[in-house]
Design an enzyme around this catalytic site. Structure first.
Site, PDB file in Angstrom:
ATOM      1  NE  ARG A 100      11.007 -31.420  13.677  1.00  0.00           N
ATOM      2  CZ  ARG A 100      11.618 -30.474  14.343  1.00  0.00           C
ATOM      3  NH1 ARG A 100      11.099 -30.017  15.466  1.00  0.00           N
ATOM      4  NH2 ARG A 100      12.753 -29.989  13.925  1.00  0.00           N
ATOM      5  CG  HIS A 101       8.781 -28.649  10.385  1.00  0.00           C
ATOM      6  ND1 HIS A 101       8.451 -28.009  11.566  1.00  0.00           N
ATOM      7  CD2 HIS A 101      10.121 -28.859  10.450  1.00  0.00           C
ATOM      8  CE1 HIS A 101       9.518 -27.839  12.302  1.00  0.00           C
ATOM      9  NE2 HIS A 101      10.559 -28.349  11.653  1.00  0.00           N
ATOM     10  CB  CYS A 145       0.761  -2.445   4.820  1.00  0.00           C
ATOM     11  SG  CYS A 145       0.492  -3.409   6.320  1.00  0.00           S
ATOM     12  CB  THR A 194       1.992  -2.533  11.163  1.00  0.00           C
ATOM     13  OG1 THR A 194       0.777  -3.052  10.612  1.00  0.00           O
ATOM     14  CG2 THR A 194       1.772  -1.178  11.815  1.00  0.00           C
ATOM     15  CG  ASP A 253      -0.287   0.188   2.541  1.00  0.00           C
ATOM     16  OD1 ASP A 253       0.968   0.263   2.606  1.00  0.00           O
ATOM     17  OD2 ASP A 253      -1.014   0.281   3.559  1.00  0.00           O
ATOM     18  CG  HIS A 259      10.504 -24.686  11.701  1.00  0.00           C
ATOM     19  ND1 HIS A 259      10.616 -24.479  13.052  1.00  0.00           N
ATOM     20  CD2 HIS A 259      11.725 -25.128  11.303  1.00  0.00           C
ATOM     21  CE1 HIS A 259      11.833 -24.788  13.457  1.00  0.00           C
ATOM     22  NE2 HIS A 259      12.532 -25.170  12.394  1.00  0.00           N
ATOM     23  NE  ARG A 292       4.899 -29.686  14.996  1.00  0.00           N
ATOM     24  CZ  ARG A 292       6.120 -29.744  15.486  1.00  0.00           C
ATOM     25  NH1 ARG A 292       7.081 -28.984  14.964  1.00  0.00           N
ATOM     26  NH2 ARG A 292       6.397 -30.539  16.492  1.00  0.00           N
TER      27      ARG A 292
END
Length: 147
Positions: A132-133, A64, A66, A7, A97, A136
């Site tokens: 494991r990743h 943007c 933040t 933006d 991960h 998840r």
């Protein structure tokens, strides 16, 4: 190819990152905005996320003020794992991960020098492919239930 968008609050940092990408020889498509005139971050976060989800770009970079609003927007698109990073460790971890496919940055939070290092870390870190990743990520996507 990379997709990039911002933006008005992220416009100047986007320009610096695009210059850096060019110096690295990396192709990208700019999904806007194209000036510092006030605009709405969801328009650009969604455009980049849709490009990545459709396979038009391997990764996205969204910016943007933040990084928060634009990352929330991108994560509404199925298949997107956008991560807001303000340091290199987070950028490395989210690729390794979480197999994040979009990097979000806050232009009013990180300076240009750090932002470029975060971008490089994000782009240069492969997904670990650890079981494991993968498990998840499937849970995040709702494809695996362990109830």
């Amino acid at each position: 190819m990379l997709a990039i968008g911002s933006d008005h609050g992220g416009f100047a940092l986007k320009q610096a990152i695009m210059k850096h990408l060019e110096e690295r020889g990396l192709a990208y498509k700019d999904y806007g905005t194209y000036s510092e005139a006030s605009c709405d971050y969801p328009d650009f976060g969604r455009a980049v996320a849709q490009a990545v989800a459709a396979g038009e770009a391997e990764f996205g970079i969204i910016i943007c003020g933040t990084g928060i609003g634009i990352s929330i927007t991108a994560n509404k698109v199925p298949g997107i794992r956008a991560a807001l990073c303000g340091d290199c460790f987070s950028a490395e971890a989210t690729r390794s991960h979480n197999d994040a496919n979009i990097l979000a940055l806050g232009a009013r939070v990180v300076g240009e020098g750090l932002a470029v290092k975060i971008v490089d870390t994000f782009l240069d870190t492969p997904f670990s492919n650890d079981e494991r990743h993968i498990r998840r990520i499937k849970k995040i996507e709702g494809l695996y239930r362990n109830d």
